[in-house]
Write a protein that holds these residues in place. Structure first.
Motif, short mmCIF file in Angstrom:
data_model
loop_
_atom_site.label_atom_id
_atom_site.label_comp_id
_atom_site.label_asym_id
_atom_site.label_seq_id
_atom_site.Cartn_x
_atom_site.Cartn_y
_atom_site.Cartn_z
N ARG A 226 0.84 -1.20 0.00
CA ARG A 226 0.00 0.00 0.00
C ARG A 226 0.88 1.24 0.00
N LYS A 227 0.47 2.24 -0.78
CA LYS A 227 1.16 3.52 -0.75
C LYS A 227 0.50 4.39 0.33
N ILE A 228 1.29 4.84 1.29
CA ILE A 228 0.78 5.62 2.43
C ILE A 228 1.71 6.79 2.67
N TYR A 229 1.12 7.94 2.96
CA TYR A 229 1.92 9.12 3.27
C TYR A 229 2.12 9.24 4.78
N ASN A 230 3.37 9.24 5.18
CA ASN A 230 3.75 9.46 6.58
C ASN A 230 4.14 10.92 6.70
N GLY A 231 3.17 11.76 7.09
CA GLY A 231 3.38 13.20 7.02
C GLY A 231 3.38 13.60 5.56
N MET A 232 4.43 14.26 5.10
CA MET A 232 4.56 14.66 3.70
C MET A 232 5.40 13.67 2.90
N MET A 233 5.83 12.59 3.53
CA MET A 233 6.72 11.63 2.88
C MET A 233 5.92 10.45 2.34
N LYS A 234 6.16 10.11 1.07
CA LYS A 234 5.51 8.95 0.48
C LYS A 234 6.21 7.68 0.95
N THR A 235 5.46 6.79 1.53
CA THR A 235 6.02 5.53 2.02
C THR A 235 5.21 4.36 1.48
N TYR A 236 5.70 3.16 1.74
CA TYR A 236 5.04 1.94 1.28
C TYR A 236 4.84 1.02 2.48
N TYR A 237 3.66 0.41 2.52
CA TYR A 237 3.34 -0.52 3.60
C TYR A 237 3.42 -1.93 3.03
N TYR A 238 4.59 -2.56 3.20
CA TYR A 238 4.82 -3.90 2.67
C TYR A 238 4.21 -4.93 3.61
N GLN A 239 3.44 -5.87 3.03
CA GLN A 239 2.75 -6.87 3.83
C GLN A 239 3.18 -8.27 3.36
N PHE A 240 3.96 -8.93 4.21
CA PHE A 240 4.42 -10.29 3.95
C PHE A 240 3.58 -11.23 4.81
N LEU A 241 2.67 -11.94 4.18
CA LEU A 241 1.69 -12.73 4.93
C LEU A 241 2.19 -14.15 5.15
N GLY A 242 2.01 -14.63 6.37
CA GLY A 242 2.33 -16.01 6.71
C GLY A 242 1.14 -16.91 6.47
N PRO A 243 1.27 -18.20 6.73
CA PRO A 243 0.14 -19.13 6.54
C PRO A 243 -0.99 -18.84 7.51
#
Length: 335
Positions: A226-243
């Motif tokens: 997911r692309k998410i803004y942390n304040g004015m900074m563009k960040t990414y929310y990486y999701q590594f899913l387990g079983p």
């Protein structure tokens, strides 16, 4: 000099639109009131809570932040587990507006929120950081939030990340490397994090960072991003899913004997088929009715609409009239 309550007016300009509002909060809502000591570039409390809620984590699952800093992620997780209202540790500007909101309303709201808190819930929430001083600050912040007894903070580098149990969650805000000299260290850091994550048995990891080579050095592709803004900074929310979790039904409270059927253990968890059981948490049924599953779907169909009986259910006089009408239409076409 002027005295009495303050009624600040805020004006916002957006292109050709002007919004005028009355500030009833005072300090920004993302400030919960417990974070007196912070680390470098801490994540906002509201964003941390939102990111936790985007995961399948529940209070009965393990929660670990290996880069906890001032403790925002573990503290927000503990507050969610304890059902603690986020504004309980702060004040609001409108509390002084006695002619608008009676103080009695504030007292009643606080009493209601306090009654809903359960800080005796058993949880496994841990926060690690390589900096011993910042770990002390995290403990102090957790005490101010009222959840210090629910979190285990420890000075530990990411290279020593380990846990003996399965199905845990890593939720963290690792270094971004905004400075050039810091960015040189990121490949080794994320490689080490990926190795330690791979050594954990059936865990999931959720990382918010602006570093775009996370998947390369973590050693696997993220299941979601997911692309998410942390304040004015563009960040990414990486999701590594387990079983997904498959629980032993006989060991759970709240299971009641019933007819065989298909049911779910909870949101985001595996569908399981078990003869003679279903789960009823808090009186709410989260099972799929048996007549809608498998072979029973065909059995539940009304007899008059299935097979040969559909033809038998039509009145004889109507079928005769239709046959005569078709014969006339064919004769007209021949002519």
């Amino acid at each position: 000099p002027e005295d009495g309550a303050s009624f600040p007016v805020r004006v916002f300009l957006m292109k050709d639109e002007v919004t005028v509002g009355l500030d009833s909060t005072g300090e920004s809502l993302h400030k919960r009131g417990y974070r007196k000591l912070t680390s470098k570039a801490p994540i906002e409390e509201t964003l941390a809570a939102a990111l936790i809620m985007l995961t399948p984590w529940r209070k009965d699952r393990i929660f670990v932040d290996p880069f906890c800093g001032s403790g925002t992620f573990p503290i927000e997780a503990a507050m969610i587990a304890a059902n603690m209202a986020p504004g309980m540790n702060r004040s609001f500007l409108s509390e002084d507006w006695k002619q608008v909101i009676p103080r009695k309303c504030w007292y009643e709201a606080m009493d209601e929120a306090q009654e809903l808190v359960d800080d005796t819930v058993q949880v496994d929430i841990q926060g690690y950081d390589i900096d011993g001083d910042i770990i002390k600050a995290a403990r102090a912040n957790a005490e101010l939030a009222g959840v210090g007894h629910m979190i285990h903070f420890q000075q530990r580098p990411v290279g020593q990340l380990s846990h003996p149990k399965k199905y845990g969650f890593l939720v963290t805000n690792p270094p971004y490397g905004e400075r050039i000299e810091e960015k040189k260290n990121l490949p080794a850091l994320y490689t080490q994090l990926g190795e330690r994550f791979a050594a954990l048995d059936s865990w999931s990891a959720f990382l918010i960072t602006s570093y775009e080579d996370v998947e390369k050095y973590m050693g696997r592709k993220a299941d979601r991003n997911r692309k998410i803004y942390n304040g004015m900074m563009k960040t990414y929310y990486y999701q590594f899913l387990g079983p997904k979790v498959r629980k032993n039904i006989s060991d759970l409270d709240g299971w009641q004997p019933l007819q065989p059927q298909l049911f779910w253990l909870g949101p985001g968890q595996a569908a399981v088929q078990e003869a003679g059981w279903k789960y009823v948490p808090d009186g709410r049924k989260v099972c799929r009715p048996a007549e809608k599953t498998g072979a029973r779907r065909q059995e539940s169909r009304p007899a008059e609409k299935t097979g040969v009986e559909r033809q038998e259910s039509q009145p004889a006089e109507k079928t005769g009239v239709r046959r005569q009408r078709k014969c006339r239409q064919k004769a007209q076409k021949r002519l």
